[in-house]
Design a protein around this motif. Structure first.
Motif, mmCIF file in Angstrom:
data_model
loop_
_atom_site.group_PDB
_atom_site.id
_atom_site.type_symbol
_atom_site.label_atom_id
_atom_site.label_comp_id
_atom_site.label_asym_id
_atom_site.label_seq_id
_atom_site.Cartn_x
_atom_site.Cartn_y
_atom_site.Cartn_z
ATOM 1 N N THR A 29 38.363 10.993 1.654
ATOM 2 C CA THR A 29 38.336 11.990 2.732
ATOM 3 C C THR A 29 37.102 12.882 2.566
ATOM 4 O O THR A 29 36.357 13.111 3.520
ATOM 5 C CB THR A 29 39.610 12.850 2.683
ATOM 6 O OG1 THR A 29 40.732 11.959 2.690
ATOM 7 C CG2 THR A 29 39.702 13.787 3.867
ATOM 8 N N ASN A 30 36.892 13.334 1.340
ATOM 9 C CA ASN A 30 35.750 14.225 1.083
ATOM 10 C C ASN A 30 34.432 13.541 1.367
ATOM 11 O O ASN A 30 33.531 14.112 1.972
ATOM 12 C CB ASN A 30 35.772 14.721 -0.358
ATOM 13 C CG ASN A 30 36.888 15.741 -0.543
ATOM 14 O OD1 ASN A 30 37.328 16.363 0.441
ATOM 15 N ND2 ASN A 30 37.374 15.906 -1.766
ATOM 16 N N LYS A 31 34.362 12.287 0.911
ATOM 17 C CA LYS A 31 33.112 11.567 1.124
ATOM 18 C C LYS A 31 32.858 11.403 2.597
ATOM 19 O O LYS A 31 31.733 11.532 3.081
ATOM 20 C CB LYS A 31 33.164 10.215 0.418
ATOM 21 C CG LYS A 31 32.929 10.350 -1.062
ATOM 22 C CD LYS A 31 32.686 9.029 -1.730
ATOM 23 C CE LYS A 31 32.385 9.301 -3.187
ATOM 24 N NZ LYS A 31 32.519 8.161 -4.029
ATOM 25 N N PHE A 32 33.917 11.094 3.290
ATOM 26 C CA PHE A 32 33.749 10.893 4.729
ATOM 27 C C PHE A 32 33.328 12.206 5.403
ATOM 28 O O PHE A 32 32.481 12.212 6.291
ATOM 29 C CB PHE A 32 35.052 10.364 5.344
ATOM 30 C CG PHE A 32 35.024 10.413 6.838
ATOM 31 C CD1 PHE A 32 34.185 9.558 7.557
ATOM 32 C CD2 PHE A 32 35.762 11.348 7.542
ATOM 33 C CE1 PHE A 32 34.111 9.643 8.929
ATOM 34 C CE2 PHE A 32 35.683 11.423 8.922
ATOM 35 C CZ PHE A 32 34.857 10.558 9.624
ATOM 36 N N ARG A 33 33.929 13.310 4.941
ATOM 37 C CA ARG A 33 33.578 14.617 5.528
ATOM 38 C C ARG A 33 32.079 14.844 5.445
ATOM 39 O O ARG A 33 31.445 15.291 6.396
ATOM 40 C CB ARG A 33 34.293 15.737 4.771
ATOM 41 C CG ARG A 33 35.691 16.019 5.285
ATOM 42 C CD ARG A 33 36.257 17.178 4.476
ATOM 43 N NE ARG A 33 37.677 17.197 4.473
ATOM 44 C CZ ARG A 33 38.443 17.635 5.476
ATOM 45 N NH1 ARG A 33 37.864 18.084 6.568
ATOM 46 N NH2 ARG A 33 39.754 17.641 5.398
ATOM 47 N N LYS A 51 36.575 13.515 14.095
ATOM 48 C CA LYS A 51 36.824 13.568 12.651
ATOM 49 C C LYS A 51 38.317 13.470 12.351
ATOM 50 O O LYS A 51 38.748 12.699 11.484
ATOM 51 C CB LYS A 51 36.249 14.859 12.073
ATOM 52 C CG LYS A 51 36.168 14.823 10.559
ATOM 53 C CD LYS A 51 35.426 15.985 10.001
ATOM 54 C CE LYS A 51 36.340 17.191 10.027
ATOM 55 N NZ LYS A 51 35.729 18.348 9.363
ATOM 56 N N ASP A 52 39.115 14.215 13.119
ATOM 57 C CA ASP A 52 40.557 14.187 12.866
ATOM 58 C C ASP A 52 41.136 12.793 13.098
ATOM 59 O O ASP A 52 41.943 12.299 12.309
ATOM 60 C CB ASP A 52 41.278 15.200 13.764
ATOM 61 C CG ASP A 52 40.972 16.620 13.306
ATOM 62 O OD1 ASP A 52 40.460 16.753 12.162
ATOM 63 O OD2 ASP A 52 41.224 17.572 14.070
ATOM 64 N N GLN A 53 40.651 12.199 14.198
ATOM 65 C CA GLN A 53 41.156 10.848 14.499
ATOM 66 C C GLN A 53 40.797 9.876 13.365
ATOM 67 O O GLN A 53 41.588 9.021 12.986
ATOM 68 C CB GLN A 53 40.541 10.343 15.806
ATOM 69 C CG GLN A 53 41.275 10.870 17.024
ATOM 70 C CD GLN A 53 40.638 10.387 18.316
ATOM 71 O OE1 GLN A 53 39.579 9.749 18.300
ATOM 72 N NE2 GLN A 53 41.247 10.739 19.440
ATOM 73 N N THR A 54 39.592 10.057 12.858
ATOM 74 C CA THR A 54 39.146 9.152 11.784
ATOM 75 C C THR A 54 39.930 9.410 10.503
ATOM 76 O O THR A 54 40.342 8.470 9.820
ATOM 77 C CB THR A 54 37.642 9.338 11.529
ATOM 78 O OG1 THR A 54 36.964 9.190 12.762
ATOM 79 C CG2 THR A 54 37.119 8.311 10.541
#
Ligand SMILES: Nc1nc2c(ncn2[C@@H]2O[C@H](COP(=O)(O)OP(=O)(O)OP(=O)(O)O)[C@@H](O)[C@H]2O)c(=O)[nH]1
Length: 803
Positions: free
Chosen positions: A662-666, A606-609
């Motif tokens: 970012t939120n959507k991806f989370r 997740k961090d890398q993305t």
């Protein structure tokens, strides 16, 4: 005889000019009646005689003498006229007023004038004087007819009247005629019934002496007092034998005399040009009428004025005829010119019409008073030009339009395809168009005089319009070329940009900008090559190149936008995340085991993305030399003048947008995490095998009871058969649906009943906090979403997804 004309042409005439027809009518006409009224039919009569178009090629002779002295007889014999001759038995006046007849086979107009000393008019000599004046003003030869025995007598030889004639003549021709005629007249004395006893020479001497005496006795104006009779008159004398007594001799003498009138080759030919009054035949009627009017009203007879008046009248008439014929011709071409058509050979036509009109005018009018003729010619030219110049200008306008159309067409044809030099195409089209205009304009000129027939202004106007059209074409072509270049940029930029944006790396923007610069460089080179032939100015080149850079940049931005649109970008993030979370380093899909560090892997991936979000959010190359810049104010003239802020175009995602993404991806990542966790939960939740043994031991008695009890056994068979049929008919789904609905309804009913049951005691007792029944609570939470159930389950199991 040929006479040079003012316009340089030559009119060939018979005799003194003009053509006559022989053998024409010898019908006579009374031009002045006994009431001294002038006829209105003289013109028609002269036309009938065929003399109207004879110009100066005719002669006028008149006779003058006492009544019944054989004047008409003499004229009829000499000229073959048809004047009335007195009836021998009556001896009374025959000729009344003034008659005119054409000489037979001679272009001569013969005037038979009422005799003088007539007993019919008595002492009234008014008519005699007037007719003498009239005859003198128009005739070349005045025949003075008298008996031999009248010679030497004052009244009998009409000497009194001759005195009047001389006086009148001084008034008429005293000063040299201004029209170039000498005003000389021949006085031909015809002595009738000459017996021969007194030789003609003696009679001639007597008459000459008498005439000189009369001349001397005249009261002449002081400036003319030295003038002699011979300055104005030529005198000729002839005698004829007695008509009855020497009939044969009379006839032969008359025939001889006739020759002197008819035969130009005769040495004694009488109609000398010097006597001609220079009135063109077609002007004779008007002239004579004018003279008679003046004579009648006792006004001073001013011949030059009369001739000028005649000239004015006739020149106007001739001019009007020439003009009407000209207008007819011009009318035929007026409509097409007005309709905007370029009339082929209009100039030649106009020249022809003008020349024809002027030739016609010159032919007929040049015989009249020179001053008037020249003035009226000028008027005629002005009138002709007033029609021709608008036609000429119309033709120029039409030429202008058609040349412009040709120019546009040439441009269109020339600019087809790719391989053309704009400057060459424009130059060729311009030369062709201007050349066609100049040729057409020169052709349309009627004269070389450019003040009247100038076309330079129109050409200048045409050149200006050609310039505008060429400029517009150049702009269009430049626009087309820029569009083409833009399409090429799009084509060449699309692939590398897509490739680099899909391969997220630190130097992603460096690669993209490098490709962009390369493509832009090629585009600029392509523009520069073409622009040379477009004759673009340095300024235009600078602005076009700026526009090109901006357009290329916008193309790049559009491509970036396309590749970073929310769903696409989220997809990229997902892919990036999946590659790191769901696959191991070798690219093999992971099967999660309870012992695996799902949390660690999840966090790392997740961090890398999430690091990609700031990377994509701004066009920022790592190598500063690759940074691209555009002047913010540069506006693309070809694509509108919208405000352009370059700095803002470097930002792909705003901060808010980045946060949102970012939120959507989370959320997406969380789902992957849950899925991974689930896969481990399901593998953990397997039933232990010993449970099956316990189940057999504990359920043995019940199974036997069912098998050996016919009732239960039947029930079992029935249940199995029903299940089989339901499965076979595919009714399992609907059955479950029905059961679910029934269950839901039962639950709803039960809930309602329970509410009612609990509501009544609640009204009687004070409500206690948190007394909600578990059933109600269950009913309320029935609709909670699956994710929440999963979370609840995870919490119950002591695990929760990391945020
Ligand atoms: N003796 C003589 N008689 C002539 C001569 N010529 C004509 N006559 C006659 O004279 C008469 C008059 O002839 P006209 O020709 O009518 O004379 P006129 O001068 O024209 O007469 P008015 O027109 O009335 O003035 C006629 O009877 C002729 O026959 C001539 O030479 N000698």
């Amino acid at each position: 005889m040929s006479s040079p004309q003012p316009n340089g042409t030559t009119v060939t005439v018979n005799g003194h000019g003009g053509s006559t027809s022989l053998g024409a009518s010898t019908e006579r006409i009374q031009i002045v009646d006994e009431e001294k009224k002038f006829t209105s039919n003289l013109k028609e009569q002269i036309e009938k005689w065929g003399l109207l178009d004879s110009g100066f090629g005719y002669n006028i002779v008149s006779v003058f003498g006492s009544q019944s002295t054989g004047k008409s007889t003499l004229l009829n014999r000499l000229f073959g006229t048809t004047f009335d001759v007195m009836d021998e038995t009556k001896r009374q006046q025959t000729t009344k007023g003034i008659w005119m007849c054409r000489g037979k086979d001679m272009s001569v107009m013969v005037m038979d004038v009422e005799g003088t000393d007539g007993r019919e008019r008595g002492e009234d000599q008014d008519f005699e004087r007037k007719s003498a004046l009239f005859s003198l003003a128009s005739s070349e030869i005045l025949i003075v007819n008298l008996w031999e025995h009248q010679v030497g007598l004052y009244q009998g030889a009409n000497m009194g009247l001759l005195k009047t004639v001389f006086e009148v003549n001084l008034g008429l021709f005293g000063k040299k005629a201004s029209d170039g005629t000498s005003g000389r007249t021949l006085l031909l004395f015809v002595i009738r019934d000459h017996i021969g006893q007194t030789p003609l020479a003696n009679l001639q001497a007597t008459l000459t002496a008498d005439l000189s005496r009369i001349w001397d006795s005249l009261s002449k104006p002081s400036e003319l007092k030295d003038r002699q009779l011979s300055d104005y008159f030529d005198l000729a004398f002839t005698a004829l034998p007695h008509k009855i007594l020497s009939a044969d001799k009379f006839e032969s003498e008359v025939a001889e005399l006739r020759k002197r009138f008819a035969d130009k080759s005769n040495p004694d030919y009488l109609f000398k040009p010097v006597y001609h009054k220079r009135i063109p035949a077609d002007g004779v009627p008007f002239y004579m009428e004018g003279i008679w009017e003046q004579v009648q009203t006792n006004k001073d007879l001013d011949l030059p004025t009369q001739q000028e008046l005649l000239a004015q009248f006739r020149c106007d008439e001739i001019s009007a005829v020439a003009l009407s014929e000209f207008n007819e011709q011009a009318k035929s071409q007026k409509r097409p010119v007005e309709a905007g058509k370029v009339v082929e050979g209009l100039g030649a036509m106009m020249k022809d019409w003008k020349t024809t009109a002027l030739t016609r005018y010159d032919r007929d009018a040049s015989r009249y008073h020179k001053g008037v003729y020249t003035r009226k010619r000028g008027d005629l030219i002005s009138a002709l030009d007033a029609t021709l110049i608008p036609l000429f200008l119309g033709q120029l306008k039409n030429l202008h339009k058609s040349c412009l159309v040709t120019f546009k067409k040439e441009m269109l044809d020339g600019l087809r395809g790719e391989e053309y030099s704009f400057a060459d195409v424009v130059g060729k089209a311009r030369r062709k168009c201007e050349g066609t205009f100049a040729d057409g304009a020169k052709e349309a000129m009627v004269e070389e005089d450019t003040t009247k027939w100038g076309w330079e202004d129109e050409l200048a106007l045409l050149k200006e319009e050609i310039g505008v059209v060429a400029d517009q074409c150049r702009k269009d072509e430049t626009k087309k070329m820029l569009n083409q270049i833009e399409r090429n940029i799009k084509k060449h930029l699309s692939e590398p940009v897509e490739l680099h944006l899909n391969k997220a790396s630190k130097d992603m923007w460096d690669e993209i900008l490098r490709s962009f610069r390369e493509v832009l460089g090629k585009a600029e080179a392509a523009y520069s090559t073409k622009a040379k032939s477009f004759d673009c100015t340095e300024e235009e080149n600078i602005s076009s190149l700026a526009a090109l850079s901006k357009r290329a940049w916008l193309v790049l931005r559009a491509k970036i936008d396309e590749q970073t649109a929310e769903p696409v970008f989220l997809g990229k993030l997902r892919n990036h995340f999946e590659e790191r979370f769901r696959y191991d380093e070798q690219g093999v899909p992971r099967v999660w085991k309870p012992d695996d560090d799902i949390d660690g892997a999840f966090k790392k991936a997740k961090d890398q993305t999430l690091e990609l979000v700031p990377l994509y959010s701004k066009i920022a190359p790592t190598d500063p030399s690759l940074e691209f810049e555009l002047p913010s104010e540069s506006s693309d003239v070809l694509a509108g003048t919208d405000e352009f802020d370059f700095a803002s175009t470097l930002v792909v995602f705003s901060e808010t947008k980045s946060l949102e993404l970012t939120n959507k991806f989370r959320k997406d990542a969380d789902a992957y995490y849950v899925e991974a966790k689930r896969s481990t939960v399901s593998s953990v939740a397997q039933i232990p095998y010993w449970m099956y043994g316990v189940l057999v031991v504990l359920g043995w008695n019940e199974a036997m009871a069912v098998l050996f009890n016919p009732m239960y056994f039947m029930f079992l068979l029935f249940a199995l058969a029903a299940s089989y049929i339901t499965i076979q008919l595919g009714l399992v789904g609907p059955l479950f649906q029905v059961l679910r609905s029934v269950g839901a309804e039962v639950q709803r009913q039960a809930t309602a009943r329970l509410r009612e049951a609990f509501a009544e005691p609640a009204l009687a007792q004070p409500v206690r906090a948190n007394t909600t029944s578990p059933a109600v609570s269950r009913a309320g939470s029935y609709m909670e979403d699956t994710d929440d159930e999963v979370r609840h389950e995870l919490r119950r199991r002591g695990t929760s997804p990391p945020l």
